[in-house]
Scaffold this active site. Structure first.
Site, PDB file in Angstrom:
ATOM      1  N   ASP A 223     -13.892  14.779  -2.427  1.00  0.00           N
ATOM      2  CA  ASP A 223     -14.017  16.133  -2.978  1.00  0.00           C
ATOM      3  C   ASP A 223     -15.338  16.188  -3.734  1.00  0.00           C
ATOM      4  O   ASP A 223     -16.144  15.251  -3.654  1.00  0.00           O
ATOM      5  CB  ASP A 223     -12.806  16.426  -3.900  1.00  0.00           C
ATOM      6  CG  ASP A 223     -12.444  17.905  -3.915  1.00  0.00           C
ATOM      7  OD1 ASP A 223     -13.368  18.738  -4.069  1.00  0.00           O
ATOM      8  OD2 ASP A 223     -11.251  18.226  -3.802  1.00  0.00           O
TER       9      ASP A 223
ATOM     10  N   ASP B 247      -3.612   4.297  -1.698  1.00  0.00           N
ATOM     11  CA  ASP B 247      -4.564   4.720  -0.654  1.00  0.00           C
ATOM     12  C   ASP B 247      -4.613   6.243  -0.574  1.00  0.00           C
ATOM     13  O   ASP B 247      -4.066   6.843   0.345  1.00  0.00           O
ATOM     14  CB  ASP B 247      -4.122   4.104   0.684  1.00  0.00           C
ATOM     15  CG  ASP B 247      -5.155   4.293   1.785  1.00  0.00           C
ATOM     16  OD1 ASP B 247      -6.330   4.554   1.470  1.00  0.00           O
ATOM     17  OD2 ASP B 247      -4.775   4.174   2.972  1.00  0.00           O
TER      18      ASP B 247
ATOM     19  N   LYS C  17      -7.507   7.984  -0.508  1.00  0.00           N
ATOM     20  CA  LYS C  17      -8.728   8.388   0.230  1.00  0.00           C
ATOM     21  C   LYS C  17      -9.315   9.677  -0.354  1.00  0.00           C
ATOM     22  O   LYS C  17      -9.467  10.688   0.327  1.00  0.00           O
ATOM     23  CB  LYS C  17      -8.436   8.547   1.719  1.00  0.00           C
ATOM     24  CG  LYS C  17      -8.007   7.255   2.406  1.00  0.00           C
ATOM     25  CD  LYS C  17      -8.027   7.423   3.908  1.00  0.00           C
ATOM     26  CE  LYS C  17      -7.567   6.168   4.621  1.00  0.00           C
ATOM     27  NZ  LYS C  17      -6.134   5.924   4.508  1.00  0.00           N
TER      28      LYS C  17
ATOM     29  N   LYS D  66       0.837  -1.203   0.000  1.00  0.00           N
ATOM     30  CA  LYS D  66       0.000   0.000   0.000  1.00  0.00           C
ATOM     31  C   LYS D  66       0.870   1.250   0.000  1.00  0.00           C
ATOM     32  O   LYS D  66       1.699   1.441   0.891  1.00  0.00           O
ATOM     33  CB  LYS D  66      -0.904   0.020   1.241  1.00  0.00           C
ATOM     34  CG  LYS D  66      -1.806   1.238   1.302  1.00  0.00           C
ATOM     35  CD  LYS D  66      -2.767   1.157   2.474  1.00  0.00           C
ATOM     36  CE  LYS D  66      -2.277   1.867   3.695  1.00  0.00           C
ATOM     37  NZ  LYS D  66      -2.446   3.315   3.715  1.00  0.00           N
TER      38      LYS D  66
ATOM     39  N   THR E 228     -10.381   3.583  10.971  1.00  0.00           N
ATOM     40  CA  THR E 228     -10.179   2.686  12.115  1.00  0.00           C
ATOM     41  C   THR E 228      -9.567   3.410  13.315  1.00  0.00           C
ATOM     42  O   THR E 228      -9.546   2.867  14.412  1.00  0.00           O
ATOM     43  CB  THR E 228      -9.285   1.494  11.720  1.00  0.00           C
ATOM     44  OG1 THR E 228      -8.156   1.988  10.993  1.00  0.00           O
ATOM     45  CG2 THR E 228     -10.037   0.512  10.856  1.00  0.00           C
TER      46      THR E 228
ATOM     47  N   ARG F 244       2.645  -0.520  10.905  1.00  0.00           N
ATOM     48  CA  ARG F 244       3.592  -0.398  12.012  1.00  0.00           C
ATOM     49  C   ARG F 244       3.918  -1.707  12.716  1.00  0.00           C
ATOM     50  O   ARG F 244       5.077  -1.920  13.093  1.00  0.00           O
ATOM     51  CB  ARG F 244       3.099   0.684  12.996  1.00  0.00           C
ATOM     52  CG  ARG F 244       3.344   2.081  12.443  1.00  0.00           C
ATOM     53  CD  ARG F 244       2.534   3.134  13.156  1.00  0.00           C
ATOM     54  NE  ARG F 244       1.116   3.014  12.830  1.00  0.00           N
ATOM     55  CZ  ARG F 244       0.179   3.853  13.254  1.00  0.00           C
ATOM     56  NH1 ARG F 244       0.518   4.878  14.011  1.00  0.00           N
ATOM     57  NH2 ARG F 244      -1.085   3.680  12.910  1.00  0.00           N
TER      58      ARG F 244
HETATM   59  O1  C5P Z   1       0.471   1.189  10.860  1.00  0.00           O
HETATM   60  P1  C5P Z   1      -0.941   0.687  10.702  1.00  0.00           P
HETATM   61  O2  C5P Z   1      -1.039  -0.818  10.570  1.00  0.00           O
HETATM   62  O3  C5P Z   1      -1.881   1.251  11.748  1.00  0.00           O
HETATM   63  O4  C5P Z   1      -1.373   1.285   9.289  1.00  0.00           O
HETATM   64  C1  C5P Z   1      -2.696   1.243   8.843  1.00  0.00           C
HETATM   65  C2  C5P Z   1      -2.776   1.916   7.498  1.00  0.00           C
HETATM   66  O5  C5P Z   1      -4.085   1.795   7.003  1.00  0.00           O
HETATM   67  C3  C5P Z   1      -2.424   3.409   7.476  1.00  0.00           C
HETATM   68  O6  C5P Z   1      -1.601   3.637   6.348  1.00  0.00           O
HETATM   69  C4  C5P Z   1      -3.744   4.118   7.305  1.00  0.00           C
HETATM   70  O7  C5P Z   1      -3.623   5.245   6.460  1.00  0.00           O
HETATM   71  C5  C5P Z   1      -4.608   3.064   6.639  1.00  0.00           C
HETATM   72  N1  C5P Z   1      -6.034   3.114   6.950  1.00  0.00           N
HETATM   73  C6  C5P Z   1      -6.529   3.025   8.229  1.00  0.00           C
HETATM   74  N2  C5P Z   1      -7.894   3.072   8.460  1.00  0.00           N
HETATM   75  C7  C5P Z   1      -8.742   3.179   7.445  1.00  0.00           C
HETATM   76  C8  C5P Z   1      -8.243   3.240   6.141  1.00  0.00           C
HETATM   77  C9  C5P Z   1      -6.884   3.194   5.930  1.00  0.00           C
HETATM   78  O8  C5P Z   1      -5.750   2.892   9.180  1.00  0.00           O
HETATM   79  N3  C5P Z   1     -10.042   3.149   7.644  1.00  0.00           N
END
Ligand code: C5P
Length: 231
Positions: free
Chosen positions: A64, A59, A61, A32, A118, A209
């Protein structure tokens, strides 16, 4: 259907992640590219990562007015990407315009509707004026997205069951908010372990992460893949 990993490359440049990616060629299929890398390096970073043999989930998102989102979808259509995100809270018309642009310019591209982030808690959602619990708002936005022509959604694994009960079975559910047992949640609030999310029926887990902040990211990615493919 089997559950797969989408490896999150939240870094300013592909150079920061290339050593790990080279070791994961053939093991991880999807990666991603998000706002951090795309705003720093633009379309070139997408081409570079695709050139390493990975499928790219872009991603962005998008959110607009309908015309601007449709033009943005047309603009990224020439990139080697397999999935692209937009915010379902942009509304039905915005999503319909995006779907038409995708069908016209990038028929193989899967558009995914982000429901409630999330990282958003029930209190955080209420502060935006939505007093329903996150799961209820996710189902509301999910229905709107499917009515507008989308066939995939991004949600927390906590909302897979209510979405499955409300939507057609072919809708693809992609879930960030993944945290191995005992891992810190960081800024995420609606989280689940990889195994539990896979069992709940997620098609793709989006994980950043917990892998890239592990002492050995390649080993962490392999362990996560083993966890989600165990029966
Ligand atoms: O580091 P982590 O596992 O928390 O990363 C989650 C990734 O998913 C981030 O890049 C974030 O932008 C993306 N994301 C999210 N929640 C959403 C959509 C995308 O955390 N609803």
């Amino acid at each position: 259907m089997a559950c797969d990993l989408i490896l999150v490359l939240d870094a300013p440049s592909p150079r920061d992640v290339t050593p790990a990616l080279r070791q994961l060629q053939g093991t991880v299929r999807w990666v991603k590219v998000g706002l951090e890398m795309f705003t720093a390096c633009g379309p070139d970073c997408v081409r570079e990562i695709a050139g390493l043999g990975f499928e790219v989930f872009l991603d962005l998102k998008l959110h607009d007015i309908p015309n601007t989102v449709a033009q943005a979808v047309a603009s990224v259509a020439s990139l080697p990407i397999g999935m692209l995100t937009l915010h379902t809270s942009g509304g039905r018309e915005m999503m319909e315009w995006a779907v038409r642009a995708q069908q016209q310019h990038a028929p193989h591209l899967r558009l995914l509707g982000v429901t409630v982030l999330t990282s958003t808690s029930a209190a955080g959602l209420a502060a935006t004026g939505v007093s329903d619990p996150p799961a209820q708002q996710v189902v509301r936005l999910g229905r709107l997205a499917i009515d507008a022509g989308l066939r995939g959604l991004v949600c927390s694994p906590l909302e897979i069951a209510p979405l499955r009960a409300a939507l057609p079975p072919d809708v693809v559910l992609v879930t960030p908010g993944i945290r191995p047992a005992g891992a810190k949640a960081d800024d995420q609030t609606r989280v689940m372990t990889p195994a539990a999310a896979a069992r709940a029926g997620a098609r793709y887990l989006v994980v950043g992460r917990p892998i890239f902040q592990a002492p050995d990211p390649v080993a962490a990615a392999r362990a996560l893949l083993a966890e989600i493919s165990a029966p």
